[in-house]
Design a protein around this motif. Structure first.
Motif, PDB file in Angstrom:
ATOM      1  N   VAL A  95     -13.771  -3.875  -2.487  1.00  0.00           N
ATOM      2  CA  VAL A  95     -13.296  -3.840  -3.687  1.00  0.00           C
ATOM      3  C   VAL A  95     -13.990  -4.471  -4.687  1.00  0.00           C
ATOM      4  N   PRO A  96     -14.397  -3.734  -5.859  1.00  0.00           N
ATOM      5  CA  PRO A  96     -15.364  -4.458  -6.797  1.00  0.00           C
ATOM      6  C   PRO A  96     -14.500  -5.526  -7.535  1.00  0.00           C
ATOM      7  N   SER A  97     -15.319  -6.294  -8.281  1.00  0.00           N
ATOM      8  CA  SER A  97     -14.532  -7.197  -9.091  1.00  0.00           C
ATOM      9  C   SER A  97     -13.719  -6.496 -10.248  1.00  0.00           C
ATOM     10  N   GLY A  98     -12.743  -7.330 -10.677  1.00  0.00           N
ATOM     11  CA  GLY A  98     -12.232  -6.619 -11.913  1.00  0.00           C
ATOM     12  C   GLY A  98     -10.677  -7.035 -11.747  1.00  0.00           C
ATOM     13  N   GLU A  99      -9.999  -6.295 -12.741  1.00  0.00           N
ATOM     14  CA  GLU A  99      -8.443  -6.668 -12.594  1.00  0.00           C
ATOM     15  C   GLU A  99      -7.828  -5.309 -12.014  1.00  0.00           C
ATOM     16  N   TYR A 100      -6.651  -5.672 -11.242  1.00  0.00           N
ATOM     17  CA  TYR A 100      -5.939  -4.684 -10.438  1.00  0.00           C
ATOM     18  C   TYR A 100      -4.413  -4.841 -10.356  1.00  0.00           C
ATOM     19  N   ASP A 101      -3.714  -3.707 -10.564  1.00  0.00           N
ATOM     20  CA  ASP A 101      -2.604  -3.673 -10.102  1.00  0.00           C
ATOM     21  C   ASP A 101      -1.999  -3.751  -8.720  1.00  0.00           C
ATOM     22  N   ILE A 102      -0.986  -4.342  -8.359  1.00  0.00           N
ATOM     23  CA  ILE A 102      -0.585  -4.348  -6.951  1.00  0.00           C
ATOM     24  C   ILE A 102       0.431  -3.366  -6.783  1.00  0.00           C
ATOM     25  N   TYR A 103       0.522  -2.486  -5.870  1.00  0.00           N
ATOM     26  CA  TYR A 103       1.607  -1.722  -5.579  1.00  0.00           C
ATOM     27  C   TYR A 103       2.081  -1.717  -4.151  1.00  0.00           C
ATOM     28  N   LEU A 104       3.318  -1.558  -3.871  1.00  0.00           N
ATOM     29  CA  LEU A 104       3.934  -1.700  -2.674  1.00  0.00           C
ATOM     30  C   LEU A 104       4.218  -0.156  -2.335  1.00  0.00           C
ATOM     31  N   LYS A 105       3.901   0.457  -1.198  1.00  0.00           N
ATOM     32  CA  LYS A 105       4.080   2.003  -0.882  1.00  0.00           C
ATOM     33  C   LYS A 105       4.731   1.915   0.341  1.00  0.00           C
ATOM     34  N   ILE A 106       6.047   2.449   0.627  1.00  0.00           N
ATOM     35  CA  ILE A 106       6.852   2.687   1.630  1.00  0.00           C
ATOM     36  C   ILE A 106       7.244   4.102   2.109  1.00  0.00           C
ATOM     37  N   ASN A 107       6.574   4.445   3.085  1.00  0.00           N
ATOM     38  CA  ASN A 107       6.837   5.687   3.641  1.00  0.00           C
ATOM     39  C   ASN A 107       6.960   5.916   5.078  1.00  0.00           C
ATOM     40  N   ASP A 108       6.903   7.200   5.398  1.00  0.00           N
ATOM     41  CA  ASP A 108       6.896   7.256   7.015  1.00  0.00           C
ATOM     42  C   ASP A 108       5.738   7.121   7.775  1.00  0.00           C
ATOM     43  N   PRO A 109       5.587   6.490   8.929  1.00  0.00           N
ATOM     44  CA  PRO A 109       4.206   6.406   9.322  1.00  0.00           C
ATOM     45  C   PRO A 109       3.495   7.597   9.532  1.00  0.00           C
ATOM     46  N   LYS A 110       4.212   8.670   9.827  1.00  0.00           N
ATOM     47  CA  LYS A 110       3.528  10.057  10.061  1.00  0.00           C
ATOM     48  C   LYS A 110       3.650  10.872   8.780  1.00  0.00           C
ATOM     49  N   GLU A 111       3.898  10.513   7.554  1.00  0.00           N
ATOM     50  CA  GLU A 111       3.820  11.152   6.509  1.00  0.00           C
ATOM     51  C   GLU A 111       2.204  11.845   6.221  1.00  0.00           C
ATOM     52  N   GLN A 112       2.286  13.131   5.919  1.00  0.00           N
ATOM     53  CA  GLN A 112       1.213  13.845   5.695  1.00  0.00           C
ATOM     54  C   GLN A 112       0.626  13.984   4.221  1.00  0.00           C
ATOM     55  N   SER A 113       1.492  13.652   3.439  1.00  0.00           N
ATOM     56  CA  SER A 113       1.192  13.852   1.912  1.00  0.00           C
ATOM     57  C   SER A 113       0.678  12.280   1.216  1.00  0.00           C
ATOM     58  N   ALA A 114       0.342  12.440   0.099  1.00  0.00           N
ATOM     59  CA  ALA A 114      -0.088  11.285  -0.596  1.00  0.00           C
ATOM     60  C   ALA A 114       0.939  10.569  -1.200  1.00  0.00           C
ATOM     61  N   ASN A 115       1.632  11.260  -1.517  1.00  0.00           N
ATOM     62  CA  ASN A 115       2.993  10.640  -2.583  1.00  0.00           C
ATOM     63  C   ASN A 115       4.360  11.218  -2.271  1.00  0.00           C
ATOM     64  N   LYS A 116       4.725  11.948  -1.350  1.00  0.00           N
ATOM     65  CA  LYS A 116       6.228  12.321  -0.951  1.00  0.00           C
ATOM     66  C   LYS A 116       6.783  11.574  -0.121  1.00  0.00           C
TER      67      LYS A 116
END
Length: 648
Positions: free
Chosen positions: A600-621
């Protein structure tokens, strides 16, 4: 860390920020950065938030007046349910009912709740003015072509009722399907529809049955011109022995130890595994008309439930829920563990151990809140069967509801919603909290009852006295328990239907977020927060909870897993989901070494929490979205903003 109410939240942000600056000044090289309260909106937004495994679904329901039945509207006769008829081959007649508008596959489309008015041959309009974007696809499959006892149309069923023949005496055509294995074409057809769900943005509520359109059952009110008595014409299952279906046993070499239902479920096992990522639950169906597990001889057979539910436990991945009714569960449980529970003491059954077979069973109610003591038989389904096998079974509504509450599982219902203490608000809210109501068919039920209810403190907190027995419910003088619903000011002035729509299943609101002000190269990102589940129920299917660092400059993202379990974020047992009920806030804490995110390079970051099925095959569904106000949801990531930090 002391919790602080909403009134002094801004003061706390300022104080923590000043303290953080002081600590950074005093110890600029410290690896343990101070936690800083994040400038986020911690209040609930009272709007529809579609999330997987909960909420309203677009039931494939039609209403056709008898004079409107024709080859276009309903080529097989009147049927309210419109399950997908599974074809044998490319020449098979397809049938999905008179959908308005026609939909096959992913049923994710904003739809109004039904107000109880029959639209007959007019387009579906709902009528309540309250819409929802469902996150559940109603994937129900009719296997009538694969049972010699299942009628292929209402006309065929009436013909059999008249002359007792499985063959049309004029045309010579068979009136039923044919007991046989599911063909490769049929299995590919099922895969194709489930793939449409995966391609979309919903999860699948799955059911298989041999009479998905109810042709084996007469609903006399749909034929006012005929003198008919409602009831079963013929059992549809291929395990029901008749002259047309002389053996219940499978004849496929190597599978003679199975009956035909077991074999069909065995054939479906690879599909359940293949689409585990998008299956919400499986309604065990298979027995009785519509797969509702009533009326037919097989649906009233203790041994049939033991065999059926064992087959589903084996075929469906253990991460998914299985739905049955109380009688079916009692039959399976008693035969499995050598017990003798009945409806008389179903409430005494122990809470199922986590990850045990019995913990997988949820409940379906085909006449949800219909208002009778047994919800038109749905709550009491199987009582007579249990009484015959184990003796002394006496149904009591509250004992069944206590059992359902202990199961802490998916509760799915077709809308009945009668004009009575169980169907009207605020009693309906109290019932839903006990049942942990998860999903309802928005196209079947009198939702105008809830829509006409104004959600305000005076109405919501009106004490409700429930009947002590079925006799009292009929007589009108109630001496049962008196309860009071807790008013949530977030929904003040809205309709009861809007409140109910949003509370089905789980619903998460972030109440507090404290994150590391900075993270050193060899440091740890620490987060301490609080989350509140304001829904009727809890998360049932296991979820993967990940943390994403998104660069403020550019589009780089870095992801690391946590050991958080969203199933632990329980709703308040007393129904108090108000924001000021801090006792119902659940810990949302994690500490992740920066190295877990890789480079992770130095810099400012937003922190996100992602909750999905362990076997989900898509990036964001199929990701869980919090119900907070503000612009915290990132649809591209499928994740919720929970804070910011700096990497040094």
């Amino acid at each position: 860390m002391k919790k602080v109410g909403p009134m002094n939240m801004m003061e706390r942000i300022a104080m923590v920020a000043l303290a953080g600056l002081f600590c950074v000044t005093c110890a600029p090289d410290s690896k343990d950065a101070p936690l800083v309260l994040q400038e986020l909106n911690y209040t609930e937004n009272p709007i529809d938030i579609p999330n997987p495994d909960r909420g309203a679904y677009r039931g494939r329901w039609q209403n056709i007046a008898p004079h409107s039945v024709n080859e276009t509207n309903s080529p097989f006769g009147i049927t309210p349910e419109v399950d997908h008829r599974v074809p044998v081959d490319a020449n098979s007649v397809r049938y999905h009912g008179r959908q308005v508008p026609p939909v096959e596959g992913d049923d994710i489309e904003a739809t109004q709740f039904y107000n109880g008015d029959n639209q007959n041959d007019a387009p579906y309009i709902g009528g309540t003015g309250v819409s929802a974007l469902p996150a559940i696809s109603f994937m129900c499959f009719d296997l009538c072509n694969f049972s010699s006892n299942a009628f292929l149309s209402a006309k065929d069923a009436f013909g059999y009722k008249d002359d007792g023949s499985f063959v049309d005496p004029v045309s010579g055509a068979g009136r039923t399907g044919k007991t046989r294995p599911l063909t490769p074409f049929a299995l590919d057809y099922i895969r194709g529809l489930l793939q449409k769900v995966r391609t979309g943005d919903g999860v699948a509520f799955v059911k298989f049955s041999y009479d998905g359109n109810g042709f084996n059952y007469i609903e006399s009110h749909k034929y006012p011109n005929l003198d008919l008595t409602s009831g079963l014409i013929h059992g549809p299952e291929p395990t029901f022995v008749t002259e047309n279906n002389p053996s219940a046993k499978c004849t496929v070499p190597g599978h003679e130890d199975k009956n035909w239902i077991e074999y069909h479920i065995w054939q479906l096992k690879p599909i359940f595994k293949e689409f585990e990522d998008i299956i919400m639950c499986v309604k065990t169906g298979m027995l009785g008309p519509w797969g509702e597990q009533h009326s037919s001889p097989e649906a009233q057979n203790v041994d049939a439930y033991k065999t059926l539910l064992d087959a589903y436990l084996d075929a469906v991945p253990d991460s998914r829920a299985l739905l049955t009714h109380a009688g079916g569960f009692l039959a399976w449980y008693n035969e499995t563990y050598g017990t003798t529970y009945t409806f008389t003491n179903i409430d005494a059954m122990p809470v199922p151990p986590k990850d045990s077979p019995e913990a997988r069973f949820g409940f379906f109610n085909d006449s949800y809140a219909a208002g009778s003591w047994g919800d038109n038989g749905s709550l009491s389904e199987g009582n007579s069967m249990i009484d015959k096998r184990y003796g002394g079974s006496e149904y009591d509504r509250y004992r069944v509801i206590t059992w359902i509450n202990k199961q802490n599982q998916i509760v799915q219902g077709e809308g009945g919603i009668g004009d009575n203490v169980f169907g009207n608000m605020p009693g309906a809210i109290l019932e839903a909290q006990q049942l942990r109501t998860t999903a309802l068919n928005m196209r079947h039920g009198r939702y105008d009852r809830w829509n006409d209810f104004r959600y305000n403190e005076a109405n919501v907190t009106t004490p409700v006295t429930f009947p002590a027995s079925g006799e009292e419910l009929r007589e009108g003088a109630f001496t049962g328990e008196t309860k009071t619903t807790i008013f949530d000011p977030v929904y003040d002035g809205r309709t009861g239907l809007e409140y109910f729509r949003d509370r089905m299943g789980y619903r998460f609101v972030l109440r507090e977020a404290n994150a590391s002000e900075f993270v050193a190269r060899n440091g740890v990102l620490t987060f301490e927060g609080k989350i509140q589940n304001v829904g009727f129920g809890n998360v049932v299917n296991k979820k993967r909870v990940s943390v994403i660092l998104k660069a403020k400059e550019g589009s780089d993202t870095f992801t690391a897993a946590t050991n958080l379990d969203a199933r632990d974020w329980h709703t308040a047992e007393d129904g108090n989901t108000r924001a000021d009920n801090e006792a119902a806030w659940r810990d949302l804490n994690f500490a992740i070494a920066l190295a877990e995110f890789e480079e992770v390079p130095s810099g400012e970051y937003d922190i996100y929490l992602k909750i999905n099925d362990p076997k989900e095959q898509s990036a964001n569904k199929r990701c869980i979205r919090f119900a907070n106000k503000g612009n915290c949801w990132n649809a591209d990531l499928g994740a919720n903003l929970i804070g910011r930090t700096k990497v040094r």
